[in-house]
Enzyme design. Structure first.
Site, PDB file in Angstrom:
ATOM      1  N   SER A   1      10.579 -14.939  -2.992  1.00  0.00           N
ATOM      2  CA  SER A   1      10.437 -13.599  -3.003  1.00  0.00           C
ATOM      3  C   SER A   1      11.367 -12.896  -4.102  1.00  0.00           C
ATOM      4  O   SER A   1      11.004 -11.737  -4.508  1.00  0.00           O
ATOM      5  CB  SER A   1      11.035 -12.854  -1.427  1.00  0.00           C
ATOM      6  OG  SER A   1      12.386 -13.367  -1.396  1.00  0.00           O
TER       7      SER A   1
ATOM      8  N   HIS B   1       5.187 -14.187   2.428  1.00  0.00           N
ATOM      9  CA  HIS B   1       4.964 -13.165   1.352  1.00  0.00           C
ATOM     10  C   HIS B   1       3.359 -13.516   0.680  1.00  0.00           C
ATOM     11  O   HIS B   1       3.409 -12.940  -0.413  1.00  0.00           O
ATOM     12  CB  HIS B   1       6.179 -13.493   0.090  1.00  0.00           C
ATOM     13  CG  HIS B   1       7.201 -12.583   0.469  1.00  0.00           C
ATOM     14  ND1 HIS B   1       7.590 -11.170   0.269  1.00  0.00           N
ATOM     15  CD2 HIS B   1       8.497 -12.914   0.827  1.00  0.00           C
ATOM     16  CE1 HIS B   1       8.716 -10.802   0.773  1.00  0.00           C
ATOM     17  NE2 HIS B   1       9.414 -11.855   1.042  1.00  0.00           N
TER      18      HIS B   1
ATOM     19  N   LYS C   1       5.253  -8.045   7.177  1.00  0.00           N
ATOM     20  CA  LYS C   1       4.798  -7.783   5.937  1.00  0.00           C
ATOM     21  C   LYS C   1       3.618  -7.178   5.654  1.00  0.00           C
ATOM     22  O   LYS C   1       3.192  -6.127   5.875  1.00  0.00           O
ATOM     23  CB  LYS C   1       5.198  -8.715   4.987  1.00  0.00           C
ATOM     24  CG  LYS C   1       6.908  -9.009   4.876  1.00  0.00           C
ATOM     25  CD  LYS C   1       7.123 -10.196   3.954  1.00  0.00           C
ATOM     26  CE  LYS C   1       8.426 -10.607   3.797  1.00  0.00           C
ATOM     27  NZ  LYS C   1       9.363 -10.847   5.074  1.00  0.00           N
TER      28      LYS C   1
END
Length: 395
Positions: free
Chosen positions: A182, A210, A241
Site C-alpha cells: 500500500s 488493495h 476499500k
C-alpha cells in the site's frame, strides 16, 4: 496510581509530537466521495481507499436501508450461537464464486481475518515466510502463531528462496504476501512466488485488500492479474476499500481450511459478525461489479491520466499501474510542506515519512478513484505544481 501512569503516557505523547509523528484526524461532513467537506472546507479527496467510488453509491445505500427493515440493526451475538443470517451465508457463497474458491468465512475486519488465520493453521512444526513490507495485521497475526517465522526482502525472489531453504525442516511452509503493497502501489510477483511454492512444497497466502474488486480482468485481484488464481491457497481481503468502503473482511480458501477456521479462529468465535446493512451493501457492490466493467475501466483511465500529467509536470513517481501513485519528494519536511500547501489549494492528500516509509523516501501517496472526473484530476495536478512552486519560492 493514575497520576504516575498519566505522566508516563503524556511523556510518550510528547515524544510523538516532538518527532512530528502525531496523527491528526480531520472531521468530514457528509459521505465519503471525491469532493468532501473536511474541517469546514470543501476539498478534493485524493487519499481514500474508495477505489471504485462505491462508498456513497445510491444502489449500496438503498440496499443498506432496506436491510435495516428486513434484517434489523445488529446481530447481538457471535455466529455459532445466534448471529448468522441467510444473507451472511449468501455473501460467503458470493465471495467464493467471485474469487473462484471453495469456501469463504466472514470476519468483522480483514485485520481480524489475518489475526485468526496463522494461530489456527500453523503450529510450532510449521514455518511462515513473510514479505518484510506486509501489512501490520499480517505481522500481528503471525506473532500469535508458534510457527517458525522468517522474513524475505520485499518482492525479492532470491531471498524468498533462501528463506524457503532455511525452512526445509518444517513440516508445513506458507509464503505470505500482500497482493499490493500500500505504500508503493507495487504488485507482488505472484507468478514467481507460486513457482517457488511448488518447488519447495509451500502454501501461498495473499492479502488482496488493495486489489479485490478492481485489479485483474474481472476485478478478482492480483492472483487473477498475475494468472495464478488457481495456485493461491488462502486469500484474505476487505470490504472496507473498493467493495463499498464500509467494514468487514474474509478468508477465502479450500473447504477444509475454512471449516477449521470456523472451529478455531478466535476473532470469528468471540466477536460479532458484520451488521446486516453492511452485508446487504456488500452484496449490492458485488452485483455492480458482475454486471459491468465500467467502474474498473474508469479507474484505470483515471490512474493513467494522473500518472501521465504528473510525469509531464516533472514529478518523480514510483512506476506502476495501480491507482496508488506515490509522488516522491525524499525529504520529510519538504513533503509535509507540500501536503499542507495542497490542502490550502483544496486538495486533500497526506504526507508519509519515516517510520511509515524508509528514511529519505518521504512521499505523498495519491489514491485515484473511479469517482474522480478528468477535471478533478487536472485540478489535483495543478495544485501539485502550484504547491511545489510555492515551496521552492519560499526557500
Amino acid at each position: 496510581m493514575y497520576g504516575t501512569f498519566r505522566e508516563h503516557v503524556a511523556g510518550q505523547l510528547a515524544e510523538i509530537e516532538e518527532a512530528g509523528l502525531t496523527k491528526r484526524e480531520r472531521s468530514i461532513r457528509g459521505p465519503q466521495q471525491a469532493l468532501i467537506t473536511a474541517d469546514g472546507a470543501q476539498v478534493l479527496n485524493f487519499c481514500a481507499n474508495n477505489y471504485l467510488g462505491l462508498a456513497d453509491h445510491p444502489t449500496l445505500v438503498e440496499a443498506a436501508k432496506s436491510a435495516l427493515d428486513d434484517w434489523g440493526y445488529g446481530m447481538a451475538s457471535v455466529r455459532f450461537i445466534c448471529g448468522t443470517q441467510e444473507q451472511h451465508l449468501e455473501l460467503e457463497r458470493r465471495v467464493s464464486h467471485f474469487l473462484g474458491t471453495e469456501a469463504t468465512i466472514l470476519f468483522s475486519s480483514c485485520f481480524d481475518a489475518n489475526g485468526g488465520v496463522f494461530e489456527t493453521l500453523f503450529s510450532a512444526e510449521g514455518a511462515i515466510i513473510s514479505d518484510e513490507l506486509n501489512h501490520a495485521s499480517i505481522i500481528d497475526g503471525i506473532r500469535l502463531s508458534k510457527a517458525q517465522r522468517l522474513r524475505y526482502k520485499n518482492r525479492d525472489m532470491a531471498d524468498l528462496e533462501t528463506q524457503l531453504q532455511a525452512a526445509a525442516d518444517a513440516r508445513f511452509r506458507v509464503i505470505v504476501t500482500d497482493g499490493v503493497f500500500s505504500m508503493d502501489g507495487y504488485i507482488a510477483p505472484l507468478h514467481e512466488i507460486c513457482n517457488l511454492a511448488e518447488e519447495y512444497d509451500a502454501l501461498v497466502f495473499v492479502d488482496d485488500s488493495h486489489a479485490v474488486g478492481f485489479v485483474g480482468e474481472h476485478g478478482r485481484g492480483t492472483p487473477e492479474f498475475c494468472g495464478v488464481a488457481d495456485r493461491v491457497d488462502i486469500y484474505t481481503g476487505t470490504f472496507g476499500k473498493a467493495l463499498g468502503g464500509a467494514s468487514g473482511g474474509y478468508v477465502s480458501s479450500r473447504q477444509e481450511i475454512v471449516d477449521l477456521l470456523r472451529q478455531r479462529a478466535r476473532p470469528y468465535l468471540f466477536s460479532n459478525t458484520l451488521a446486516p446493512s453492511i452485508v446487504a451493501g456488500t452484496l449490492a457492490a458485488l452485483d455492480l461489479l458482475e454486471q459491468s466493467d465500467g467502474l474498473r475501466a474508469t479507474l484505470v483511465h483515471n490512474a493513467q491520466l494522473f500518472r501521465s500529467l504528473m510525469t509531464e509536470a516533472g514529478f518523480d513517481l514510483l512506476p506502476g499501474e495501480h491507482p496508488i501513485v506515490p509522488v516522491m519528494f525524499g525529504d520529510a519536511a519538504l513533503t509535509a510542506r507540500i501536503a499542507d500547501e495542497m490542502q490550502e489549494r483544496g486538495v486533500y492528500v497526506t504526507a508519509f515519512s519515516f517510520p511509515v516509509v524508509p528514511r529519505g523516501l518521504a512521499r505523498i501517496r495519491v489514491q485515484l478513484s473511479a469517482a474522480h472526473t478528468d477535471e478533478e484530476i487536472r485540478r489535483c495536478v495543478e495544485a501539485f505544481v502550484s504547491a511545489r512552486d510555492a515551496v521552492r519560492a519560499a526557500g
